[in-house]
Scaffold this motif. Structure first.
Motif, PDB file in Angstrom:
ATOM      1  N   ARG A 153       1.148   4.029  -3.198  1.00 39.83           N
ATOM      2  CA  ARG A 153       1.260   5.346  -2.687  1.00 39.83           C
ATOM      3  C   ARG A 153       1.843   6.456  -3.017  1.00 39.83           C
ATOM      4  O   ARG A 153       1.991   7.559  -3.620  1.00 39.83           O
ATOM      5  CB  ARG A 153       0.585   5.838  -0.246  1.00 39.83           C
ATOM      6  N   SER A 203      -9.074  -0.012  -4.399  1.00 35.47           N
ATOM      7  CA  SER A 203      -7.994  -0.421  -2.928  1.00 35.47           C
ATOM      8  C   SER A 203      -9.730  -0.624  -2.230  1.00 35.47           C
ATOM      9  O   SER A 203     -10.614   0.922  -2.187  1.00 35.47           O
ATOM     10  CB  SER A 203      -7.617   0.738  -2.851  1.00 35.47           C
ATOM     11  N   GLU A 204      -9.652  -1.125  -1.669  1.00 38.42           N
ATOM     12  CA  GLU A 204     -10.743  -0.927  -0.112  1.00 38.42           C
ATOM     13  C   GLU A 204     -10.481   0.385   0.916  1.00 38.42           C
ATOM     14  O   GLU A 204     -11.243   0.448   1.442  1.00 38.42           O
ATOM     15  CB  GLU A 204     -10.572  -2.024   0.681  1.00 38.42           C
ATOM     16  N   HIS A 205      -8.992   0.915   0.346  1.00 42.66           N
ATOM     17  CA  HIS A 205      -9.288   2.620   1.077  1.00 42.66           C
ATOM     18  C   HIS A 205      -9.643   3.641   0.153  1.00 42.66           C
ATOM     19  O   HIS A 205      -8.512   3.836  -0.073  1.00 42.66           O
ATOM     20  CB  HIS A 205      -7.416   2.352   1.922  1.00 42.66           C
ATOM     21  N   LEU A 206     -10.906   4.155   0.882  1.00 44.42           N
ATOM     22  CA  LEU A 206     -10.965   5.294  -0.104  1.00 44.42           C
ATOM     23  C   LEU A 206      -9.879   6.099  -0.206  1.00 44.42           C
ATOM     24  O   LEU A 206      -9.258   6.879  -1.099  1.00 44.42           O
ATOM     25  CB  LEU A 206     -11.840   5.789   0.293  1.00 44.42           C
ATOM     26  N   VAL A 207      -9.373   6.060   0.387  1.00 51.11           N
ATOM     27  CA  VAL A 207      -7.926   7.961   0.690  1.00 51.11           C
ATOM     28  C   VAL A 207      -7.154   6.892  -0.257  1.00 51.11           C
ATOM     29  O   VAL A 207      -7.031   7.561  -1.625  1.00 51.11           O
ATOM     30  CB  VAL A 207      -6.889   7.763   2.117  1.00 51.11           C
ATOM     31  N   MET A 208      -6.770   5.739  -0.335  1.00 54.33           N
ATOM     32  CA  MET A 208      -5.919   4.805  -1.841  1.00 54.33           C
ATOM     33  C   MET A 208      -6.259   5.187  -3.074  1.00 54.33           C
ATOM     34  O   MET A 208      -6.156   5.800  -3.849  1.00 54.33           O
ATOM     35  CB  MET A 208      -5.259   3.568  -1.187  1.00 54.33           C
ATOM     36  N   GLN A 209      -7.292   4.737  -2.987  1.00 57.11           N
ATOM     37  CA  GLN A 209      -8.625   5.101  -4.089  1.00 57.11           C
ATOM     38  C   GLN A 209      -8.531   6.703  -4.731  1.00 57.11           C
ATOM     39  O   GLN A 209      -7.541   6.796  -5.723  1.00 57.11           O
ATOM     40  CB  GLN A 209     -10.394   4.658  -3.679  1.00 57.11           C
ATOM     41  N   GLY A 263       0.544  -0.934  -0.101  1.00 61.97           N
ATOM     42  CA  GLY A 263      -0.102  -0.204   0.277  1.00 61.97           C
ATOM     43  C   GLY A 263       0.745   1.311   0.118  1.00 61.97           C
ATOM     44  O   GLY A 263       0.643   1.945  -1.138  1.00 61.97           O
ATOM     45  N   GLU A 264       2.093   0.977   0.968  1.00 57.38           N
ATOM     46  CA  GLU A 264       2.627   2.201   0.533  1.00 57.38           C
ATOM     47  C   GLU A 264       3.902   2.738  -0.549  1.00 57.38           C
ATOM     48  O   GLU A 264       3.575   3.741  -0.660  1.00 57.38           O
ATOM     49  CB  GLU A 264       3.726   2.442   2.068  1.00 57.38           C
TER      50      GLU A 264
END
Length: 639
Positions: free
Chosen positions: A474, A507-513, A470-471
């Motif tokens: 990003r 991604s399941e994380h909205l911020v990452m999306q 994930g990182e």
């Protein structure tokens, strides 16, 4: 077995009390011998034979009788036999069901030390890992009775009182262990104050201290217990015990207890005020303690710093003794002290003002020096992790970012890109992402590091460590956003990185999306010709359609996806190039872009956008959808 049967046959209510006591004592001796002989196969048979005999009715009758001085010795023997029987797990519930609990509790406050001791032993053994026994004590409102008894015994110097104090604490441990209901009731009745008083009045009695601390550990398992510990004076007593240079076992027990208690914010704040941290530092710097004990003391010290108020107290505007000690550890020749110093500084660096002050006071040079000297197969990964954690925090304030870059933090980090320790890589990526956030020059520099970009693309595929994966994605998105450079994007394409950005969009994380969608929008706006093939192969069209179909996607995110769609379709239909422009083109770019556009159009995106333009509940989404629809329809008509 024959001996037990013979004794039981002689134990009759018609026998004189002295004779009954003598027989009970013989039974006690027999049961003790069996309990101590691990190889005795008759253990359960003998215990159960006693339990099923009429002798148990006789014991219960005696315990129910009015207490008289001449019967105290007999009653103590009755209680002791029950205590020995209760060491057998299968007999604990039957003893409760036979009605022994109320009678044992009845004799607990006795001024006869032997009777009080044996009744307490019996109760404690019955309650060991036995919820039925605990419930029976609670039903009789036993907590106040027990605590009142301990209170009266604290200063008793009579023979046997010291042992009784230990046994009472053991009973409390068995009663409350893993039982939050009774833990809370004990707390409400002042158990921690009483245990603290017991310990502080008998500091030289290590057996009592050990048992009392085990009981404190049980009581403080729940959050209510941790909070109550800071109000009881226990932290002062624990500090005093650490300062007395107790045995290693006791020191470990205290540190383990503190580890749990320090989960409470009030406890952290008190530890910062009462000098406990200074006691911990003495342990940490000790040359005689084992690495395990030093590690425990270090962990407690850091847990204090995790609290906001406690950290501020220890920082003391940069003048705190323990803060200065932490800085000093950075120059130590011992890795564990450098690690602890780095972790401590990282916790002090949780406020922008402190981060700025730390950088201004030259902390970067120390950290970079540690990082550069700790490379290779013999490197301490724990130390690397600690330093990187601190550098990440220092890189958060906007004003610090150029200073870290100028000091060479990025270059120092890049020396670690071949690390195989994923925990180190995770922190490394965190530092780099903070360094380039809002910093175009830093993003451009990092985006030109071809070897790093190749590693970055590999880390985007690390399934075994979700944090690194994930990182890494990003960081890739941040490189695009902060550089907005065609050259950087081209480098990412060569490193086969765009497929990871497309995957990140779902991604399941909205911020990452959102970060992925923004990066893809920039790529399509400034370098679609170079990126079209990679985006097509990565499945951009199906990703966009998936996002637009997502019913729970926030309106802001839908608008961003529509902006990405506009960037793709608008860029896919370039205006007629001038002769100069034609010379600069390969001739293939418009076809590649057109292929991507056609795939998106044929995927059903147009119908989905039309649906949003007509039926979405958010006005801004409707407007953006109409705008995107117009561009797509225009591009189709000119295609």
């Amino acid at each position: 077995m024959d001996e037990a049967t013979g004794l039981l046959s002689k134990l009759k209510s018609t026998e004189p009390l002295r004779q009954q006591e003598k027989i009970i004592s013989q039974l006690i001796k027999l049961v003790i011998e069996i309990n101590e002989d691990d190889d005795d196969t008759d253990e359960c048979a003998v215990q159960e034979a006693i339990m099923q005999s009429e002798a148990m009715d006789l014991l219960l009758t005696h315990l129910q009788d009015d207490l008289s001085q001449e019967k105290e010795s007999l009653l103590a023997a009755c209680c002791q036999l029950v205590a020995e029987l209760a060491k057998t797990e299968t007999l604990r519930e039957p003893l409760v069901n036979r009605g022994f609990m109320p009678q044992l509790l009845r004799h607990l406050p006795s001024t006869n030390i032997a009777l009080a001791t044996q009744s307490c032993r019996a109760l404690g053994n019955i309650c060991y890992d036995n919820d039925l026994g605990r419930s029976a004590v609670d039903k009789e409102n036993g907590i106040p009775t027990i605590l009142n008894m301990l209170s009266k015994q604290i200063e008793n110097s009579e023979e046997g009182a010291a042992r009784l104090r230990i046994i009472v604490c053991g009973f409390l441990l068995n009663l409350t262990n893993n039982c939050e209901l009774l833990q809370d009731k004990a707390i409400d009745n002042g158990v921690l104050d009483l245990l603290n008083d017991t310990i502080s009045r008998h500091l030289d009695d290590e057996d009592l201290t050990n048992m009392a601390l085990l009981t404190v550990g049980s009581i403080t398992e729940a959050d209510s217990g941790k909070a109550a510990a800071s109000r009881s004076g226990l932290l002062d007593t624990l500090k005093m015990l650490l300062d007395r240079e107790s045995s290693v076992d006791l020191t470990e027990m205290i540190l383990e207890l503190l580890t749990g208690i320090m989960e409470s914010e009030p406890a952290k704040e008190m530890a910062a005020e009462n000098g406990l941290c200074k006691s911990l530092v003495s342990l940490i710097q000790s040359e005689s303690l084992s690495p395990e004990v030093v590690k425990m003391a270090s962990d407690v010290f850091i847990s204090v710093l995790v609290g906001d108020d406690s950290m501020e107290k220890l920082y003391a505007s940069g003048e705190g003794q323990l803060f200065l000690q932490s800085v000093e550890w950075l120059s130590s020749d011992k890795d564990h002290l450098k690690t602890l110093g780095s972790l401590a500084i990282g916790n002090f660096a949780r406020r922008d003002a402190y981060c700025q002050q730390l950088v201004e006071n030259g902390i970067l040079e120390k950290l970079i020096s540690i990082l550069k000297s700790n490379i290779g197969p013999e490197a301490s990964f724990t130390l690397q992790h600690a330093v990187l954690s601190t550098l990440r925090n220092l890189a958060i304030p906007v004003s610090n970012k150029p200073k870290l870059q100028a000091a060479g933090v990025m270059d120092a980090c890049l020396t670690l890109i071949h690390s195989e320790v994923m925990a180190v890589v995770f922190k490394l990526l965190g530092v780099l992402r903070m360094l380039i956030e809002g910093q175009e020059a830093a993003a451009m520099k990092l985006g030109q590091e071809r070897t790093f970009l190749e590693c970055l693309a590999e880390w985007c595929s690390v399934e075994a460590h979700a944090g690194v994966k994930g990182e890494a994605t990003r960081v890739m998105a941040s490189l695009v956003k902060n550089s907005r450079s065609t050259a950087v994007i081209q480098n990412l394409i060569r490193a086969e990185g765009l497929v990871h950005l497309v995957a990140m969009a779902t991604s399941e994380h909205l911020v990452m999306q959102n970060e992925a969608v923004m990066a893809l929008t920039i790529i399509c706006s400034v370098a679609l010709g170079e990126a079209a093939v990679s985006l097509k192969e990565a499945g951009l069209s199906s990703t966009v359609l998936t996002l637009l179909k997502e019913q729970t996607l926030p309106s802001e995110m839908v608008i961003n996806v529509l902006s990405l769609l506009k960037a793709v379709t608008a860029s896919a239909s370039p205006p007629t190039p001038t002769p100069c422009a034609l010379l600069a083109c390969t001739g293939l770019m418009p076809d590649v872009r057109r292929n991507l556009r056609e795939e998106i159009v044929s995927s059903g995106v147009v119908d989905q956008v039309r649906s949003l333009a007509e039926g979405h509940g958010d006005v801004k989404v409707k407007e953006q959808a109409r705008s995107a629809l117009n561009i797509m329809e225009e591009s189709m008509s000119t295609g």
